[in-house]
Structure formats: C-alpha cells, structure tokens
Design an enzyme around this catalytic site. Structure first.
Site, mmCIF file in Angstrom:
data_model
loop_
_atom_site.group_PDB
_atom_site.id
_atom_site.type_symbol
_atom_site.label_atom_id
_atom_site.label_comp_id
_atom_site.label_asym_id
_atom_site.label_seq_id
_atom_site.Cartn_x
_atom_site.Cartn_y
_atom_site.Cartn_z
ATOM 1 N N ILE A 228 1.479 -1.294 -0.035
ATOM 2 C CA ILE A 228 0.039 -0.143 -0.076
ATOM 3 C C ILE A 228 0.890 1.050 0.075
ATOM 4 O O ILE A 228 0.805 1.618 -0.632
ATOM 5 C CB ILE A 228 -0.918 0.317 1.092
ATOM 6 C CG1 ILE A 228 -2.148 -1.386 1.003
ATOM 7 C CG2 ILE A 228 -1.332 1.350 1.405
ATOM 8 C CD1 ILE A 228 -3.027 -1.108 2.939
ATOM 9 N N GLY A 229 1.576 1.132 0.587
ATOM 10 C CA GLY A 229 3.070 2.703 1.301
ATOM 11 C C GLY A 229 4.187 1.574 1.625
ATOM 12 O O GLY A 229 4.039 1.047 2.627
ATOM 13 N N GLY B 186 7.044 4.319 4.109
ATOM 14 C CA GLY B 186 7.606 5.678 4.511
ATOM 15 C C GLY B 186 8.598 4.899 5.258
ATOM 16 O O GLY B 186 9.183 4.220 5.028
ATOM 17 N N GLY B 187 9.212 6.272 6.350
ATOM 18 C CA GLY B 187 10.566 6.145 6.502
ATOM 19 C C GLY B 187 11.019 4.719 7.713
ATOM 20 O O GLY B 187 12.382 4.848 7.871
ATOM 21 N N ASP C 98 1.217 13.822 13.976
ATOM 22 C CA ASP C 98 1.867 14.035 12.573
ATOM 23 C C ASP C 98 0.278 14.130 11.682
ATOM 24 O O ASP C 98 0.231 13.325 10.813
ATOM 25 C CB ASP C 98 2.077 12.566 12.263
ATOM 26 C CG ASP C 98 3.180 12.485 10.588
ATOM 27 O OD1 ASP C 98 3.347 14.069 10.234
ATOM 28 O OD2 ASP C 98 3.228 11.380 10.573
#
Length: 205
Positions: free
Chosen positions: A29-30, A32-33, A146
């Site tokens: 899906i995605g 990130g860091g 965030d």
C-alpha cells in the site's frame, strides 16, 4: 549490490515468507521512513487488514522497537469511528508489525489533488469528525504528532478516518521520544515540534 527496487522486492519477499502462517500479503500500500504497509489477509479470521511492518534495518534498534510496540498498544486502546482500528501488534520470525483495519478509499491528499478545491460543505464533513477524533484521543492522553492530509483516509462511504498514530506518545506517561529529536512532517509541524521540544495536544490543533 541491490538497487532500491530490488532491495524493496527482497524485503517484501522476506516479509511474505516470515508471516506466511498468519498473513497472506496481497500488495504493497505504501512505504515510509520507518515501515512498509501491506494489504493482507489475516488467515485465522479470513479478514483484510492493513499490515504495517518495521523496516529490517530498524529491528536491531531495541529502543525504537520498544517505542513502536508501546505506542501501538496505546493506540489500540482508542475506540472511535473516525480513528483507524488497531487489531494486533507483535513480532513473528523477527518481523515486527501492527495489524490494522483495512480501509477502502483514498487519502485526503490524493483526494484534493484529484478534485481540486473542496466545497465548504465537504471540508466541514471531513474536518469536523477528524477534530472530534483528535479531541477523543487527547482526552485519552494521546497526541498524534503527525496530523496531515496524507494521514486522513476518505472511505468509499465518505467516512473520514485518522490513521497512523505510529509516532504518537502518551502525554501523561513516560516520554517515548528522545529530547531534541524531531519526529513528524515539517510542513505540518508546530514551531515547538520543529524545534524538537516536548509537545502536547496543542501541536495537533
């Protein structure tokens, strides 16, 4: 040496093999860091989940892992229709993960890019429930840290849902982030957060 794409595919394969008894990874899906999020099927309950998996290069950082698991447990205590549900947090074969509600839809950032300027009514219909969810989280002692359009999902039935309490901390408990460490997205930070200072619910607002 592996290039970036090959390295990601290698990591995806590792995750699929390590979690195979509990989850079937369907797609990415995605990324990130700190983690990659997969769409997966939880085998024992036969339900779709969003599976957030810590990157392999971070699993040797004990302080980070302790914070990751503790914050996930805190976020799992939240029960609000406009906050993504967390089902489970754990580690299998060295893979550390959070299992969450899988939401059909798109994030608000993509929604705005696709549609352009939103109407007043649509804006209110999104912001009002998100504000209510933040108020609820703050009452429970959690600060998101965030809040941004990419962390708000608009579901297919037009429900606005706040996601990714992954860098939240318990404002009333022992601090889980190191003083002076800046965590969050610069474009959305309060000045105090950008300076690495201790923040409270006002940073989310």
């Amino acid at each position: 040496l592996l290039n970036s794409s090959s390295y990601e595919n290698y990591n995806d394969t590792q995750v699929k093999i390590a979690l195979a008894e509990s989850f079937t990874i369907i797609e990415t899906i995605g990324r990130g860091g700190m983690a990659t999020v997969y769409k997966a099927n939880q085998r024992n309950l036969n339900r779709l989940v969003a599976l957030k998996v810590v990157h392999p290069n971070l699993v040797h950082d004990i302080e980070f892992l302790n914070r990751f698991h503790r914050e996930a447990q805190l976020a799992a205590s939240l029960n609000h229709p406009n906050i993504v549900k967390i089902y489970d947090v754990g580690a299998i074969n060295g893979i550390h993960f959070i299992s969450m509600e899988y939401l059909e839809g798109e994030d608000l950032q993509s929604h705005i890019k696709k549609l352009g300027k939103l109407s007043v009514d649509e804006t209110i219909n999104i912001i009002s429930p998100i504000a209510e969810s933040l108020n609820y989280a703050h009452q429970m002692g959690l600060v998101h840290r965030d809040v941004k359009s990419a962390n708000i999902i608009i579901t297919k039935d037009n429900r606005a849902v706040l996601t990714d309490f992954g860098i939240a901390h318990a404002s009333s408990a022992t601090k889980l982030t190191v003083a002076g460490t800046v965590i969050g997205t610069p474009e959305y930070m309060s000045p105090e957060q950008a300076k690495g200072k201790s923040v409270d619910k006002r940073a989310d607002i």
